[in-house]
Write a protein that holds these residues in place. Structure first.
Motif, PDB file in Angstrom:
ATOM      1  N   LEU A 121     -13.908  -6.445 -25.044  1.00  0.00           N
ATOM      2  CA  LEU A 121     -14.087  -7.264 -26.252  1.00  0.00           C
ATOM      3  C   LEU A 121     -12.891  -7.238 -27.188  1.00  0.00           C
ATOM      4  CD1 LEU A 121     -17.681  -6.943 -27.711  1.00  0.00           C
ATOM      5  CD2 LEU A 121     -16.340  -9.010 -27.227  1.00  0.00           C
ATOM      6  N   MET A 122     -12.383  -6.021 -27.419  1.00  0.00           N
ATOM      7  CA  MET A 122     -11.301  -5.868 -28.398  1.00  0.00           C
ATOM      8  C   MET A 122     -10.033  -6.621 -28.012  1.00  0.00           C
ATOM      9  SD  MET A 122     -11.280  -1.922 -29.534  1.00  0.00           S
ATOM     10  CE  MET A 122      -9.521  -1.834 -29.662  1.00  0.00           C
ATOM     11  N   MET A 123      -9.834  -6.791 -26.717  1.00  0.00           N
ATOM     12  CA  MET A 123      -8.610  -7.427 -26.222  1.00  0.00           C
ATOM     13  C   MET A 123      -8.948  -8.754 -25.529  1.00  0.00           C
ATOM     14  SD  MET A 123      -5.865  -5.611 -26.762  1.00  0.00           S
ATOM     15  CE  MET A 123      -5.941  -4.411 -28.063  1.00  0.00           C
ATOM     16  N   ALA A 124      -9.983  -9.429 -26.066  1.00  0.00           N
ATOM     17  CA  ALA A 124     -10.467 -10.645 -25.413  1.00  0.00           C
ATOM     18  C   ALA A 124      -9.413 -11.751 -25.370  1.00  0.00           C
ATOM     19  CB  ALA A 124     -11.722 -11.133 -26.126  1.00  0.00           C
ATOM     20  N   ASN A 125      -8.383 -11.634 -26.196  1.00  0.00           N
ATOM     21  CA  ASN A 125      -7.328 -12.658 -26.197  1.00  0.00           C
ATOM     22  C   ASN A 125      -6.242 -12.383 -25.146  1.00  0.00           C
ATOM     23  OD1 ASN A 125      -6.462 -10.359 -27.562  1.00  0.00           O
ATOM     24  ND2 ASN A 125      -4.873 -11.501 -28.641  1.00  0.00           N
ATOM     25  N   GLN A 126      -6.437 -11.314 -24.338  1.00  0.00           N
ATOM     26  CA  GLN A 126      -5.416 -10.950 -23.346  1.00  0.00           C
ATOM     27  C   GLN A 126      -5.906 -11.265 -21.930  1.00  0.00           C
ATOM     28  OE1 GLN A 126      -2.528  -9.575 -24.381  1.00  0.00           O
ATOM     29  NE2 GLN A 126      -3.074  -9.102 -26.508  1.00  0.00           N
ATOM     30  N   ARG A 127      -4.966 -11.349 -21.041  1.00  0.00           N
ATOM     31  CA  ARG A 127      -5.292 -11.442 -19.608  1.00  0.00           C
ATOM     32  C   ARG A 127      -4.592 -10.254 -18.943  1.00  0.00           C
ATOM     33  NH1 ARG A 127      -2.299 -14.221 -15.913  1.00  0.00           N
ATOM     34  NH2 ARG A 127      -1.282 -15.312 -17.617  1.00  0.00           N
ATOM     35  N   ALA A 128      -5.311  -9.505 -18.102  1.00  0.00           N
ATOM     36  CA  ALA A 128      -4.709  -8.311 -17.487  1.00  0.00           C
ATOM     37  C   ALA A 128      -4.767  -8.419 -15.970  1.00  0.00           C
ATOM     38  CB  ALA A 128      -5.444  -7.062 -17.946  1.00  0.00           C
ATOM     39  N   THR A 129      -3.646  -8.119 -15.335  1.00  0.00           N
ATOM     40  CA  THR A 129      -3.627  -8.112 -13.868  1.00  0.00           C
ATOM     41  C   THR A 129      -3.022  -6.800 -13.378  1.00  0.00           C
ATOM     42  OG1 THR A 129      -1.476  -9.194 -13.837  1.00  0.00           O
ATOM     43  CG2 THR A 129      -3.414 -10.617 -13.630  1.00  0.00           C
ATOM     44  N   VAL A 130      -3.494  -6.395 -12.214  1.00  0.00           N
ATOM     45  CA  VAL A 130      -2.999  -5.162 -11.589  1.00  0.00           C
ATOM     46  C   VAL A 130      -2.541  -5.510 -10.173  1.00  0.00           C
ATOM     47  CG1 VAL A 130      -3.605  -2.829 -10.841  1.00  0.00           C
ATOM     48  CG2 VAL A 130      -4.600  -3.751 -12.942  1.00  0.00           C
ATOM     49  N   GLU A 131      -1.389  -4.979  -9.833  1.00  0.00           N
ATOM     50  CA  GLU A 131      -0.814  -5.258  -8.511  1.00  0.00           C
ATOM     51  C   GLU A 131      -0.266  -3.950  -7.956  1.00  0.00           C
ATOM     52  OE1 GLU A 131       2.720  -8.209  -6.836  1.00  0.00           O
ATOM     53  OE2 GLU A 131       2.336  -8.045  -8.958  1.00  0.00           O
ATOM     54  N   HIS A 132      -0.208  -3.840  -6.649  1.00  0.00           N
ATOM     55  CA  HIS A 132       0.361  -2.633  -6.043  1.00  0.00           C
ATOM     56  C   HIS A 132       1.642  -3.011  -5.319  1.00  0.00           C
ATOM     57  CE1 HIS A 132      -3.809  -1.477  -6.754  1.00  0.00           C
ATOM     58  NE2 HIS A 132      -3.313  -0.286  -6.910  1.00  0.00           N
ATOM     59  N   LYS A 133       2.763  -2.501  -5.848  1.00  0.00           N
ATOM     60  CA  LYS A 133       4.063  -2.862  -5.284  1.00  0.00           C
ATOM     61  C   LYS A 133       4.573  -1.727  -4.399  1.00  0.00           C
ATOM     62  CE  LYS A 133       5.569  -5.672  -9.235  1.00  0.00           C
ATOM     63  NZ  LYS A 133       6.021  -6.919  -8.606  1.00  0.00           N
ATOM     64  N   PRO A 134       5.374  -2.060  -3.393  1.00  0.00           N
ATOM     65  CA  PRO A 134       5.898  -1.003  -2.516  1.00  0.00           C
ATOM     66  C   PRO A 134       6.740   0.004  -3.299  1.00  0.00           C
ATOM     67  CG  PRO A 134       6.941  -3.140  -2.085  1.00  0.00           C
ATOM     68  CD  PRO A 134       5.804  -3.391  -3.009  1.00  0.00           C
ATOM     69  N   VAL A 135       6.732   1.274  -2.849  1.00  0.00           N
ATOM     70  CA  VAL A 135       7.560   2.277  -3.539  1.00  0.00           C
ATOM     71  C   VAL A 135       9.022   2.126  -3.163  1.00  0.00           C
ATOM     72  CG1 VAL A 135       5.729   3.982  -3.876  1.00  0.00           C
ATOM     73  CG2 VAL A 135       7.071   4.041  -1.774  1.00  0.00           C
ATOM     74  N   GLY A 136       9.324   1.595  -1.984  1.00  0.00           N
ATOM     75  CA  GLY A 136      10.712   1.387  -1.560  1.00  0.00           C
ATOM     76  C   GLY A 136      10.940   1.914  -0.159  1.00  0.00           C
ATOM     77  N   VAL A 137      11.441   3.163  -0.066  1.00  0.00           N
ATOM     78  CA  VAL A 137      11.722   3.757   1.251  1.00  0.00           C
ATOM     79  C   VAL A 137      10.816   4.982   1.430  1.00  0.00           C
ATOM     80  CG1 VAL A 137      13.446   4.838   2.737  1.00  0.00           C
ATOM     81  CG2 VAL A 137      14.118   2.998   1.166  1.00  0.00           C
ATOM     82  N   VAL A 138      10.086   4.990   2.533  1.00  0.00           N
ATOM     83  CA  VAL A 138       9.177   6.107   2.813  1.00  0.00           C
ATOM     84  C   VAL A 138       9.729   6.915   3.987  1.00  0.00           C
ATOM     85  CG1 VAL A 138       6.834   6.722   3.567  1.00  0.00           C
ATOM     86  CG2 VAL A 138       7.175   4.819   1.964  1.00  0.00           C
ATOM     87  N   GLY A 139       9.794   8.223   3.808  1.00  0.00           N
ATOM     88  CA  GLY A 139      10.178   9.126   4.895  1.00  0.00           C
ATOM     89  C   GLY A 139       8.914   9.662   5.542  1.00  0.00           C
ATOM     90  N   VAL A 140       8.808   9.488   6.853  1.00  0.00           N
ATOM     91  CA  VAL A 140       7.611   9.970   7.561  1.00  0.00           C
ATOM     92  C   VAL A 140       8.022  11.095   8.513  1.00  0.00           C
ATOM     93  CG1 VAL A 140       5.748   9.354   9.162  1.00  0.00           C
ATOM     94  CG2 VAL A 140       6.454   7.728   7.396  1.00  0.00           C
ATOM     95  N   ILE A 141       7.393  12.249   8.344  1.00  0.00           N
ATOM     96  CA  ILE A 141       7.676  13.406   9.213  1.00  0.00           C
ATOM     97  C   ILE A 141       6.437  13.644  10.067  1.00  0.00           C
ATOM     98  CG2 ILE A 141       8.219  15.871   9.270  1.00  0.00           C
ATOM     99  CD1 ILE A 141       9.536  15.472   6.481  1.00  0.00           C
ATOM    100  N   GLY A 142       6.609  13.497  11.379  1.00  0.00           N
ATOM    101  CA  GLY A 142       5.433  13.481  12.255  1.00  0.00           C
ATOM    102  C   GLY A 142       5.291  14.733  13.095  1.00  0.00           C
ATOM    103  N   PRO A 143       4.096  14.955  13.624  1.00  0.00           N
ATOM    104  CA  PRO A 143       3.841  16.099  14.498  1.00  0.00           C
ATOM    105  C   PRO A 143       3.866  15.701  15.967  1.00  0.00           C
ATOM    106  CG  PRO A 143       1.761  15.214  13.850  1.00  0.00           C
ATOM    107  CD  PRO A 143       2.808  14.243  13.379  1.00  0.00           C
ATOM    108  N   TRP A 144       3.537  16.650  16.831  1.00  0.00           N
ATOM    109  CA  TRP A 144       3.637  16.440  18.274  1.00  0.00           C
ATOM    110  C   TRP A 144       2.280  16.266  18.954  1.00  0.00           C
ATOM    111  CZ3 TRP A 144       0.735  20.551  19.657  1.00  0.00           C
ATOM    112  CH2 TRP A 144       0.766  21.678  18.811  1.00  0.00           C
ATOM    113  N   ASN A 145       1.182  16.598  18.276  1.00  0.00           N
ATOM    114  CA  ASN A 145      -0.117  16.639  18.973  1.00  0.00           C
ATOM    115  C   ASN A 145      -0.673  15.238  19.262  1.00  0.00           C
ATOM    116  OD1 ASN A 145      -0.390  16.426  16.188  1.00  0.00           O
ATOM    117  ND2 ASN A 145      -2.372  17.435  16.143  1.00  0.00           N
ATOM    118  N   TYR A 146      -0.534  14.334  18.289  1.00  0.00           N
ATOM    119  CA  TYR A 146      -0.833  12.907  18.507  1.00  0.00           C
ATOM    120  C   TYR A 146       0.410  12.168  18.030  1.00  0.00           C
ATOM    121  CZ  TYR A 146      -5.584  14.333  19.391  1.00  0.00           C
ATOM    122  OH  TYR A 146      -6.693  14.931  19.940  1.00  0.00           O
ATOM    123  N   PRO A 147       1.457  12.153  18.834  1.00  0.00           N
ATOM    124  CA  PRO A 147       2.769  11.724  18.335  1.00  0.00           C
ATOM    125  C   PRO A 147       2.862  10.241  18.000  1.00  0.00           C
ATOM    126  CG  PRO A 147       2.833  12.116  20.700  1.00  0.00           C
ATOM    127  CD  PRO A 147       1.477  12.565  20.241  1.00  0.00           C
TER     128      PRO A 147
END
Ligand code: NDP
Length: 500
Positions: A121-147
């Motif tokens: 109610l207090m911010m009824a004059n606003q429009r709000a959106t939420v988005e999920h953006k990529p973080v950039g570069v992900v380093g993945v370190i994997g195991p050997w059991n289910y490689p």
């Protein structure tokens, strides 16, 4: 778009078939400089990949899924040769991978795209959106059991979320890592040379270098001990981590359980893949009323298993040679600590294979109950009732997965377990459902892969609040009148001050 680093490196290491010791391939030991260079290249890849539309990324990932499906037997053969697991087990692993690629590709836009949220109610004059953006570069370190299955739980979701990925597979399974990275190149092409998925190989030092090479997030799967090192290294740069560590998963068998099904699940959940499964069953708590019958069934099924080097074997060798010593020490500790073996014993450990071991009445503070064994060893302990089983199951430091076999109280017992995932009247089933988040608590780590949570794990939340029209009264301004705050509190008392 995909790039395997050419080796301007000093040394190489070999990947071996653990069944025969045959050399399967030779791989570069990438240095910290090589890893830093890969991450630098990945920056361009990330820019390129995030710049595509969600639809373009989806279509490229679905093409990758098709390649994986068409070449599934080829990938299974690489997995089988580097881990020693029977070909059909490797095939099963590949089918799970394909399903995850399919789901992540098809759902990324829906889960991560911009959505409007309620403004109040207090911010009824606003429009709000939420988005999920990529973080950039992900380093993945994997195991050997289910490689394939395990690292892909991060790789696929990170890519679907719009990130570039640098993958460091276990030194025991670099061939699987290379196969996966090269297969991504097939459908995606690399017109502008921007590498979206890259491979770095080597030992623990290469993994450590990835943590400090400037990646935006690290996804690690492996031991709790190494996870702590990864987290400490990442703390230096406030690099976020998702840690999928080991487990000591428990199964509860209540008095009204289908005992035949429970025994089958306990043996398969505990001993398939030689017990080298982070969500494998390691402890079973069985209520007194059905304990003896359950043990008979488990013992009969376990005795029928035949580990060995062929594709007809029940399971293969221990993939990591040093794991054999861990398994032996846990079996010995259990027997010295007052437990007894109904199937196998210390003599079951005959490297590189371990025959099935079923231990009874092992004290709860024994190594075989408190620490991850990662071998085909099942501890079955008697409890007075299912409530005691829950208490014991929750007693350890790990909390990854669990299983409950019960008719009347299945869901209730499941809800009381301090773990990330519970299967009721099955085992491990949650890992095969792409939409179910995967991850643990306590020493089993934190963060989630798979499902919507798994997509969001590799993103940063980005919110935009836009004013649609100006209000006659200004709340957030030095110009607001002297009585404004008081009026606001009175209005809130009316709307929010009621008991319900
Ligand atoms: P680790 O935790 O040592 O290895 C997991 C991955 O981390 C590997 O790729 C490894 O590389 C890499 N790594 C090693 N040291 C570092 C470091 N300092 N910084 C960053 N990365 C590093 O597990 P192990 O393979 O030694 O297995 C030990 C135990 O871990 C097993 O007995 C089992 O209990 C548990 N485990 C649990 C798994 C799970 O699914 N949760 C999977 C595998 C193991 P490299 O292989 O080249 O050393």
């Amino acid at each position: 778009m995909t790039q395997t680093i050419a080796p301007p490196v000093a040394s190489t290491f070999d990947s071996l078939d653990p069944r025969t010791g045959t050399v399967l391939g030779s791989y570069p030991v990438h240095t910290a400089d090589d890893v830093a260079a890969a991450v630098l290249r990945a920056r361009r890849g990330a820019q390129h990949w995030a710049g595509l539309t969600a639809g373009e990324r989806r279509s490229r990932l679905l093409s990758w899924r098709s390649v994986l499906a068409r070449r599934a037997d080829e990938l299974a053969a690489v997995i089988s040769s580097e881990t020693g697991k029977p070909l059909d087990d490797a095939r099963l692993e590949v089918t799970l991978v394909i399903d995850h690629v399919h789901w992540a590709a098809r759902n990324a836009e829906k889960v991560l795209g911009r959505t409007a949220v309620s403004v109040g109610l207090m911010m009824a004059n606003q429009r709000a959106t939420v988005e999920h953006k990529p973080v950039g570069v992900v380093g993945v370190i994997g195991p050997w059991n289910y490689p394939a299955f395990t690292p892909m739980g991060s790789v696929v979701y990170a890519l679907a979320a719009g990130n570039a990925v640098v993958l460091k597979p276990s030194e025991l399974t670099p061939g699987v890592g290379r196969w996966l990275v090269e297969s991504f190149a097939t459908p995606s092409g690399s017109p502008d040379g921007a590498p979206v998925l890259q491979l770095v190989t080597g030992f623990g030092e290469t993994g450590a270098a990835l943590c400090t090479a400037g990646v935006d997030k690290v996804a690690f799967t492996g031991s709790t001990r190494t996870a702590k090192r990864v987290m400490a290294a990442c703390a230096e740069t406030l690099t976020p981590v998702v840690l999928e560590c080991g487990g000591k998963d428990a199964m509860i068998v209540d008095a009204d359980a289908d005992l035949e099904a429970a025994a089958d699940a306990a043996v398969w959940g505990g001993m398939s893949n030689s017990g080298q499964t982070c969500i494998g069953m390691e402890r079973v708590y069985v209520v007194d009323a059905v304990h003896d019958r359950f043990v008979e069934l488990v013992a009969a099924k376990a005795r029928a298993l035949r580990p060995g080097p062929t594709d007809r074997a029940s399971y293969g060798p221990m993939t990591m040679a040093s794991q054999v010593d861990v398994v032996r020490s846990h079996v010995q500790a259990a027997l010295e600590g007052g437990g007894r073996a109904v199937v196998g014993g210390a003599e079951s450990v005959r490297a590189p294979y371990v025959d099935p071991v079923v231990l009874l009445d092992v004290p709860e503070d024994n190594l075989a109950v408190t620490e991850e064994t990662f071998g085909p060893v099942l501890v079955v302990n008697r409890v007075a009732d299912a409530d005691e089983a829950v208490e014991r199951a929750n007693g350890g430091t790990y909390g990854l997965g669990a299983s409950v076999f019960a008719k009347a109280r299945g869901d209730e017992l499941a809800g009381r377990l301090r773990v990330g995932m519970v299967a009721v009247n099955s085992v491990i089933s949650f890992a095969a459902i792409a939409e179910v988040p995967f991850g643990g608590v306590g020493d089993s780590g934190f963060g989630r892969i798979h499902g919507a949570d798994g997509l969001r794990e590799f993103t940063r939340t980005h919110s935009v609040v836009s004013q649609r029209f100006a209000l006659p009264v200004k709340l957030m301004s030095f110009d607001r009148g002297p009585r404004m705050a008081g009026q606001l509190v009175r209005a809130l008392r009316l709307t929010r001050g009621r008991r319900r």
